[in-house]
Motif scaffolding. Sequence first.
Motif, PDB file in Angstrom:
ATOM      1  N   SER A  78       0.855  -1.183   0.000  1.00 22.09           N
ATOM      2  CA  SER A  78       0.000   0.000   0.000  1.00 22.09           C
ATOM      3  C   SER A  78       0.894   1.236   0.000  1.00 22.09           C
ATOM      4  O   SER A  78       2.078   1.167   0.341  1.00 22.09           O
ATOM      5  N   VAL A  79       0.319   2.366  -0.387  1.00 20.97           N
ATOM      6  CA  VAL A  79       1.076   3.622  -0.402  1.00 20.97           C
ATOM      7  C   VAL A  79       1.564   3.954   1.016  1.00 20.97           C
ATOM      8  O   VAL A  79       2.663   4.480   1.192  1.00 20.97           O
ATOM      9  N   GLU A  80       0.764   3.594   2.029  1.00 19.99           N
ATOM     10  CA  GLU A  80       1.174   3.845   3.422  1.00 19.99           C
ATOM     11  C   GLU A  80       2.402   3.010   3.780  1.00 19.99           C
ATOM     12  O   GLU A  80       3.342   3.498   4.406  1.00 19.99           O
ATOM     13  N   ALA A  83       5.820   4.321   2.599  1.00 20.90           N
ATOM     14  CA  ALA A  83       6.396   5.449   3.335  1.00 20.90           C
ATOM     15  C   ALA A  83       7.257   4.987   4.503  1.00 20.90           C
ATOM     16  O   ALA A  83       8.079   5.740   5.005  1.00 20.90           O
ATOM     17  N   VAL A 121       6.568  13.080  -1.296  1.00 20.71           N
ATOM     18  CA  VAL A 121       5.404  12.951  -0.418  1.00 20.71           C
ATOM     19  C   VAL A 121       4.884  11.513  -0.481  1.00 20.71           C
ATOM     20  O   VAL A 121       4.917  10.784   0.507  1.00 20.71           O
ATOM     21  N   ASP A 122       4.427  11.082  -1.657  1.00 23.62           N
ATOM     22  CA  ASP A 122       4.005   9.689  -1.843  1.00 23.62           C
ATOM     23  C   ASP A 122       5.066   9.040  -2.709  1.00 23.62           C
ATOM     24  O   ASP A 122       5.123   9.279  -3.915  1.00 23.62           O
ATOM     25  N   SER A 124       8.464   5.726  -2.906  1.00 23.89           N
ATOM     26  CA  SER A 124       8.875   4.384  -2.511  1.00 23.89           C
ATOM     27  C   SER A 124       9.902   4.371  -1.382  1.00 23.89           C
ATOM     28  O   SER A 124      10.491   3.336  -1.113  1.00 23.89           O
ATOM     29  N   SER A 159       1.906  15.995  -3.590  1.00 24.72           N
ATOM     30  CA  SER A 159       1.441  14.612  -3.449  1.00 24.72           C
ATOM     31  C   SER A 159       1.170  14.054  -4.844  1.00 24.72           C
ATOM     32  O   SER A 159       1.061  14.808  -5.820  1.00 24.72           O
ATOM     33  N   LYS A 160       1.037  12.752  -4.935  1.00 24.24           N
ATOM     34  CA  LYS A 160       0.754  12.131  -6.239  1.00 24.24           C
ATOM     35  C   LYS A 160      -0.575  12.627  -6.823  1.00 24.24           C
ATOM     36  O   LYS A 160      -0.634  12.950  -8.015  1.00 24.24           O
ATOM     37  N   ASP A 197       5.240  -0.979  -6.838  1.00 24.09           N
ATOM     38  CA  ASP A 197       5.053   0.327  -6.180  1.00 24.09           C
ATOM     39  C   ASP A 197       4.658   1.408  -7.189  1.00 24.09           C
ATOM     40  O   ASP A 197       3.785   2.241  -6.917  1.00 24.09           O
ATOM     41  N   LEU A 201       1.326   3.561  -6.967  1.00 24.65           N
ATOM     42  CA  LEU A 201       1.378   5.021  -6.820  1.00 24.65           C
ATOM     43  C   LEU A 201       0.619   5.707  -7.953  1.00 24.65           C
ATOM     44  O   LEU A 201      -0.045   6.724  -7.747  1.00 24.65           O
ATOM     45  N   PHE A 204      -3.039   5.401  -7.220  1.00 25.57           N
ATOM     46  CA  PHE A 204      -3.351   6.328  -6.134  1.00 25.57           C
ATOM     47  C   PHE A 204      -3.410   7.770  -6.651  1.00 25.57           C
ATOM     48  O   PHE A 204      -4.290   8.555  -6.276  1.00 25.57           O
TER      49      PHE A 204
END
Lengths: 210, 210
Positions: A78-80, A83, A121-122, A124, A159-160, A197, A201, A204
């Motif tokens: 996940s994007v979270e 991070a 920000v968003d 890998s 951000s993306k 990823d 991304l 997202f």
Amino acid sequence: MARKKVLVLHSGGMDSTTCLLQAKAEGHDVASLGIDYGQRLLVEMMFAEGQCEKYSIPRHVINVNWQKAERQIPLNRSVEEMAHSVSPAFLPGRNIVFLGLGHAHAAGIGADELQIGLNCVDFSGYPDCTTQFYDSYCTMLNIGNPGGPKLVAPLLKMSKPEIARLASTLGLQRNDTWSCYRPQIREGSIVACGECDACKLHEFAWQELK
Amino acid sequence: MARKKVLVLHSGGMDSTTCLLQAKAEGHDVASLGIDYGQRLLVEMMFAEGQCEKYSIPRHVINVNWQKAERQIPLNRSVEEMAHSVSPAFLPGRNIVFLGLGHAHAAGIGADELQIGLNCVDFSGYPDCTTQFYDSYCTMLNIGNPGGPKLVAPLLKMSKPEIARLASTLGLQRNDTWSCYRPQIREGSIVACGECDACKLHEFAWQELK
């Protein structure tokens, strides 16, 4: 805004293509630079070439190869999650080489600026995609080549989804760029894997614009 | 001293060859890296290859090319003059590219250290040969690839005569390395011009050891 000569490190992905089209929309004298470093790049390169043709932007590709360690491409993070740790897909020194070659080439063609689509920000979790890295690279360039082309990262703190919105206002659609690390052959076509990823991304980034 | 894997950026000139032989003499696992960037390099490259053959050191060459502006090679400057202005022979971004590729390759082969023969006491005034530049590059590397190969410049604060003395203790003689920017054809041979900064610095380095 004064017209500048801007060289953009341009992979064919959303971020660098957005930089390219934004610089063009601002009226600058824009050129695209690709770095072919001998990795799963042919699809990206085709997208980059196609974008340059469509927008009449001159493109140059530098070929270079160095020894690389084996790396794993994590899937379905996940994007979270991204991070919280550096992806094992991290290629040590990649952006350091790209910026070095981009800067030297920009100096050679007399460009005022070198742009890179870095954003932190968003992402890998790569250490060479952070604000701190960008700042340290700028400091080093100012010492090693004072008065040389300025390094600019227009998307650094976006951000993306913000980048996708900007891309959209510049005329780019979700499928106009390529990010996937693992192109797949499916039913006679090359398609994005949807699991790496970069694919996650990208999904997202565009989810609000579907 | 623990045995390390050391990659040396090795041009075939006195400084880098001294680094190479010193690392070898210290018992490290040493490899030579050349960067062929499409410039008057064939003679240097032949010297580098010959040195590696003589000392049984593996060598790898990375080929890369970028656009370069025309530059002038100043002639017959004194070593004192060199210290007071940046030579017009300065190629913007050269060492930045070399260090970037050297570092990425060192990471790829699992080297502990990347060595470069930078020295900033008697030199051509290039901004990418200074202590400040070296420090800023190390800072950037530590951020962009934490835990990666360490960048070491063993000759950074040595004068040219000091380097020649060290070279001499390692078995190198004045004519075992090549530095000249302007190889000349003379009586059926390729000889150093004797007039460029590199030749003047080489002469200055070895004058006490004649």
